[in-house]
Enzyme design. Structure first.
Site, short mmCIF file in Angstrom:
data_model
loop_
_atom_site.label_atom_id
_atom_site.label_comp_id
_atom_site.label_asym_id
_atom_site.label_seq_id
_atom_site.Cartn_x
_atom_site.Cartn_y
_atom_site.Cartn_z
N GLU A 61 -10.62 -10.93 -5.57
CA GLU A 61 -9.26 -10.88 -5.02
C GLU A 61 -8.81 -12.25 -4.52
OE1 GLU A 61 -8.61 -6.73 -3.05
OE2 GLU A 61 -10.48 -7.51 -2.27
N HIS A 94 0.82 -1.22 0.00
CA HIS A 94 0.00 0.00 0.00
C HIS A 94 0.84 1.26 0.00
CE1 HIS A 94 -3.20 -2.91 0.75
NE2 HIS A 94 -3.87 -2.06 -0.01
N CYS A 125 -8.99 -3.25 -11.19
CA CYS A 125 -8.62 -2.06 -10.42
C CYS A 125 -7.32 -2.27 -9.64
CB CYS A 125 -9.74 -1.62 -9.49
SG CYS A 125 -10.06 -2.82 -8.19
N ASP A 180 -4.24 -8.35 -4.69
CA ASP A 180 -4.52 -9.45 -3.76
C ASP A 180 -4.73 -10.75 -4.52
OD1 ASP A 180 -4.31 -8.62 -1.06
OD2 ASP A 180 -5.98 -7.26 -1.42
C1 PEP Z 1 -6.21 -5.19 -5.09
O1 PEP Z 1 -6.05 -6.02 -4.19
O2 PEP Z 1 -5.80 -5.35 -6.27
C2 PEP Z 1 -6.90 -3.92 -4.81
C3 PEP Z 1 -7.20 -3.08 -5.77
O3 PEP Z 1 -7.15 -3.63 -3.48
P1 PEP Z 1 -6.00 -3.11 -2.48
O4 PEP Z 1 -4.75 -2.90 -3.26
O5 PEP Z 1 -6.49 -1.86 -1.84
O6 PEP Z 1 -5.90 -4.25 -1.50
MG MG Z 2 -7.08 -5.79 -2.31
#
Ligand code: PEP
Ligand code: MG
Length: 551
Positions: free
Chosen positions: A428, A207, A499, A452
């Site tokens: 995910e 993140h 995404c 994920d």
């Molecule tokens: C992902 O897991 O690809 C996602 C978009 O969610 P995050 O990165 O916030 O876990």
């Molecule tokens: Mg995620």
């Protein structure tokens, strides 16, 4: 073509690789580029809390008393200087912290400990600890401020030991931030002076990398040796190749900055909705954490990470606070996909008070939090519905970390009961991808979180710098799962977007389009390069790339 046993590949070679070679630099370090772009400037390291050395025999207590006073004054002075520069609410917070260091009771306590023969560092440590306990015992707001005392203690102890102040540097000029690792909260608090980020640890879909991309900051992770550089060394950072040039001259640094400005200007010149060379439309959407990330010319928001609003909060955000934060985003962008809170693993939300997990990535995170705290989701869905009414918009709402069809169905019913018209789930977890066709009987759309989905498909921690090659989203196993979801969407006549960070990679985006996804959602800074990449290929060429990658 890659197969499952192919050797590691660089994170994402960019179309710009090779442009403006680094010249004349004294040395190089290599890491993983996780946020595109180049920058150059003096490096400053973010120091962690100082380790308290073993107690020292004191020959002259009066020298220790003087050192205690000097350290408290130095910390107060530093905070007051930053308060004067910051202005607004930040300045009030910094002034209040400075006042704690100037508190006569705290100073007298530390000085009397030093006068009795305790060395200055331990005298400060004990006095701050005593103060902290007293505050914590008062409860309420004052108890929450107790954590501030730890930060002040670390600063005072660092000052007395002659170590750099812990926390983010604040030199008053632009710099490249080096750190062992950064928490999402550190990254969210970065000031405008930061030119680029380089960390010793971290992975491509952590993140911290996501927040760096959201800010448009070039970033390199897993870069061994960066914390051994001297503060002030001028470095060049390439957030695409992961290369760090060490010891640039002023002219070399200026050339890097100039070339980067030219690159950004060229990409910014492109505009309009996303489409392939033969006009096949692909919505290019934004991943955002708050209204501050919105861009006026975007086609919409594909992932509003609501938990980013509340990182570090010790008290739950109220219904009204949530309504106004969501309404700000809905009013700023006509088309928004909101994700309900995705707490857990590297995004702890302290106000939830979740129990410690032995294996947090496989534990109670995302939608699973609802098992322990159902009120949290109800409050959030109410707030989203109210914000939609106030702004006259129709946000789509999706849940993170959905595993089963039953979970998807239950979530869809809860959301629809609150008046939310379009409900979806994120893909995910491989189990969810395998059942995409059934999920689509319960919900209106799917959004594939490749970060994920890669972590759980390859059983490799997304934050682990040594496993970055396994997490490569070009691996056919991951592409197969994406293809299954896209096919299920085509059969059901429902949208399936991506995404995860893969959507913002200009080399991967055409491949995802070739697999059949209908939208790509990414950090705003990635949109121009993805738009350029799609505009250069026909849909048939995208499909050919996808076919070759799957083979
Ligand atoms: C992902 O897991 O690809 C996602 C978009 O969610 P995050 O990165 O916030 O876990
Ligand atoms: Mg995620």
């Amino acid at each position: 073509m890659r197969d499952d046993t192919a050797p590691p590949v660089p994170a994402s070679p960019s179309p710009d690789a090779g442009e403006g070679e680094w010249k004349g630099s004294a040395g190089r370090l290599a890491g993983l580029g996780v946020s595109q772009g180049r920058a150059a400037g003096p490096v400053l390291r973010m120091a962690g809390p100082p380790a308290l050395p073993a107690p020292r025999a004191v020959g002259d207590p009066s020298a220790e008393v003087a050192a205690v006073g000097k350290a408290l004054e130095a910390v107060a002075q530093d905070l007051n200087r930053r308060a004067a520069e910051a202005g607004g609410e930040a300045s009030e917070i910094l002034e209040a912290l400075a006042m704690i260091c100037e508190d006569p009771m705290l100073r007298e306590d530390a000085e009397s400990r030093a006068a009795s023969g305790v060395d200055a560092a331990h005298a400060l440590d004990a006095a701050f600890a005593q103060h902290r306990e007293a505050l914590a015992a008062l409860g309420g707001y004052l108890a929450e401020r107790a954590a501030d005392l730890d930060d002040l203690k670390h600063r005072a102890v660092a000052s007395v030991l002659g170590l750099p102040m812990p926390g983010l540097p604040d030199p008053g000029h632009p710099y490249v931030l080096a750190a062992d690792d950064l928490s999402p909260a550190d990254t969210a608090g970065l000031g405008d002076d930061v030119l680029a980020l380089v960390t010793e640890r971290g992975g491509p879909t952590s993140h911290t990398a996501i927040l760096a991309r959201a800010r448009g900051l070039p970033a390199v992770v897993a870069c061994k040796g960066v914390m051994d550089l001297q503060d002030g060394t001028v470095v060049g950072v390439d957030g695409t190749t992961g290369e760090i040039a060490v010891g640039l001259t002023e002219a070399e640094a200026a050339a890097v900055t100039e070339a980067e400005q030219a690159r950004r200007a060229r990409l910014a010149a492109g505009s309009g909705p996303g489409k392939t060379a033969d006009g096949h439309p692909v919505r290019l959407l934004l991943n955002i954490g708050s209204a501050a990330d919105l861009r006026p010319d975007a086609e919409g928001v594909g992932l509003f990470r609501t938990e980013f609003l509340f990182l570090d909060r010790k008290q739950a955000p109220s219904h009204e606070e949530q309504v106004s934060a969501y309404a700000e985003v809905f009013a700023g962008s006509g088309s928004v996909i909101v994700r309900t809170l995705d707490a857990g693993t590297d995004k702890p939300l302290p106000f939830l008070g979740l129990p410690r997990e032995e294996n947090p990535a496989l534990g109670v995170r995302g939608l699973r939090v609802d098992r322990l705290l159902p009120d949290v989701l109800d409050t959030q869905l109410d707030a989203i519905a109210e914000a939609a009414r106030r702004t006259g918009t129709e946000p789509w709402v999706m849940a993170p970390m959905v595993t089963t069809v039953a979970e998807a169905g239950a979530f869809a019913r809860r959301a629809r009961a609150k008046g939310i018209a379009k409900v979806g789930v994120m893909i995910e977890v491989p189990a969810a991808a395998l059942r995409a066709h059934r999920l689509l009987q319960e919900v209106d759309f799917l959004s594939i979180g490749t970060n994920d989905l890669a972590q759980y498909t390859f059983a490799a921690d997304r934050q682990h710098s040594a496993l970055a090659d396994i997490l490569d989203p070009r691996q056919p196993a991951l592409l197969e799962l994406i293809a299954m979801c896209a096919r299920a969407g085509q059969e059901a006549g429902k949208p399936v977007g991506v995404c995860g960070e893969a959507a913002g990679d200009p080399l991967l985006a055409p491949l995802l389009v070739g697999l059949g996804v209908t939208s790509l959602s990414m950090a705003p800074v990635c949109v121009p390069a993805v738009r350029e990449a799609l505009a250069g290929l026909t849909l048939a060429e995208c499909r050919e790339r996808a076919r070759a990658a799957l083979e």
